[in-house]
Design a protein around this motif. Structure first.
Motif, PDB file in Angstrom:
ATOM      1  N   PHE A  36       1.166   3.969  11.808  1.00 57.38           N
ATOM      2  CA  PHE A  36      -0.224   4.071  11.400  1.00 57.38           C
ATOM      3  C   PHE A  36      -1.144   3.539  12.495  1.00 57.38           C
ATOM      4  CE2 PHE A  36       1.888   3.528   7.153  1.00 57.38           C
ATOM      5  CZ  PHE A  36       1.633   4.820   6.702  1.00 57.38           C
ATOM      6  N   SER A  37      -2.210   4.253  12.770  1.00 56.31           N
ATOM      7  CA  SER A  37      -3.187   3.782  13.743  1.00 56.31           C
ATOM      8  C   SER A  37      -3.966   2.602  13.152  1.00 56.31           C
ATOM      9  CB  SER A  37      -4.144   4.912  14.127  1.00 56.31           C
ATOM     10  OG  SER A  37      -4.887   5.335  12.999  1.00 56.31           O
ATOM     11  N   THR A  40      -6.455   3.190  10.265  1.00 58.93           N
ATOM     12  CA  THR A  40      -6.006   3.830   9.035  1.00 58.93           C
ATOM     13  C   THR A  40      -6.193   2.882   7.857  1.00 58.93           C
ATOM     14  OG1 THR A  40      -4.310   5.024  10.278  1.00 58.93           O
ATOM     15  CG2 THR A  40      -4.088   4.988   7.900  1.00 58.93           C
ATOM     16  N   THR A  41      -6.817   3.366   6.789  1.00 60.05           N
ATOM     17  CA  THR A  41      -7.031   2.518   5.619  1.00 60.05           C
ATOM     18  C   THR A  41      -5.735   2.373   4.821  1.00 60.05           C
ATOM     19  OG1 THR A  41      -7.633   4.313   4.115  1.00 60.05           O
ATOM     20  CG2 THR A  41      -9.402   3.375   5.480  1.00 60.05           C
ATOM     21  N   ASP A  44      -5.161   5.442   2.813  1.00 63.54           N
ATOM     22  CA  ASP A  44      -4.585   6.533   3.606  1.00 63.54           C
ATOM     23  C   ASP A  44      -3.088   6.325   3.810  1.00 63.54           C
ATOM     24  OD1 ASP A  44      -7.010   7.817   3.839  1.00 63.54           O
ATOM     25  OD2 ASP A  44      -7.480   6.980   5.818  1.00 63.54           O
ATOM     26  N   GLN A  45      -2.697   5.074   4.005  1.00 59.71           N
ATOM     27  CA  GLN A  45      -1.281   4.772   4.189  1.00 59.71           C
ATOM     28  C   GLN A  45      -0.486   5.056   2.914  1.00 59.71           C
ATOM     29  OE1 GLN A  45      -1.027   0.750   5.679  1.00 59.71           O
ATOM     30  NE2 GLN A  45      -2.412   1.183   7.390  1.00 59.71           N
TER      31      GLN A  45
END
Length: 224
Positions: A36-37, A40-41, A44-45
């Motif tokens: 995950f960047s 990223t919330t 979102d994950q």
């Protein structure tokens, strides 16, 4: 670490290394390593995990803050099991002295960052997270790291509750070095999770040679 053929294995990293780099001892070409960047919330994950799990019988490994989306995702699917390594599930241990101290310090530091005082933020956060005092001579070198830590997701405030793991076979592995993670693990153990301590690697007990055997025993129990 070999993969049982009937389990889809997903690995969720913490705030440091990402993807397969976060799990150097895993030898499983079929595993799914998330990367995950930083922007990223958590929501979102969770969505990404659920999309990858689909209808497959899945075993999810999650380190540190990676436990937050893993536990939230577990509310929507029937997981074969969860392996949580030093899970940063701070919301389930509110009231514990070590937990409250950590949250208070980070909250103070983030308030400084929000006001534009990144140096002040780092002077508070660096000793807490990395050890050693703020060193102005290293500020130019460390300022990018400070910027990242000033904006990454915090592991609390996402609605995680201890009951969310009820009914999901769970293994919690800690390093025995930090009161915060031991308090969180105790809450989970009180709800039925298996808690094991692998000392010697602090926040990365999955780097211990014994971790593979611990997981193998857990997976064997799932099949019994």
């Amino acid at each position: 670490m070999e993969r049982a053929p009937d389990l889809h294995r997903l690995y969720v990293h913490g705030s440091g290394r990402r993807g397969a780099d976060a799990w150097p001892h895993v030898r499983d070409s079929a595993a799914r390593f998330f990367a995950f960047s930083p922007d990223t919330t958590i929501d979102d994950q969770v969505a990404a995990l659920l999309d990858d799990i689909g209808g497959r019988r899945s075993l999810v490994f999650a380190h540190s803050i990676g436990a937050v989306p893993a536990v939230l995702a577990a509310q929507h699917v029937d997981l074969a099991g969860l392996v949580l390594i030093e899970p940063a599930l701070y919301d389930i241990a509110r009231g514990d002295a070590a937990i409250e101290r950590h949250i208070a310090i980070v909250t103070e530091a983030r308030a400084l960052a929000s006001s534009g005082d990144l140096r002040g933020f780092w002077a508070i956060l660096r000793p807490l997270m990395f050890g050693g005092p703020f060193d102005s001579a290293r500020w130019r070198e460390e300022s990018p790291l400070a910027e990242r830590w000033a904006t990454i997701n915090l592991p609390w405030g996402h609605g995680v509750r201890e009951r969310m793991l009820d009914g999901t076979p769970s293994l919690v592995v800690t390093g025995g070095w930090n009161d915060e993670y031991e308090a969180i693990a105790q809450v989970l153990a009180d709800r039925g999770a298996t808690h094991l301590v692998l000392p010697g690697h602090e926040h990365r007990p999955h780097d211990s040679g014994g971790f593979v055997h611990v997981v193998d025993d857990f997976v064997a129990a799932l099949a019994s």
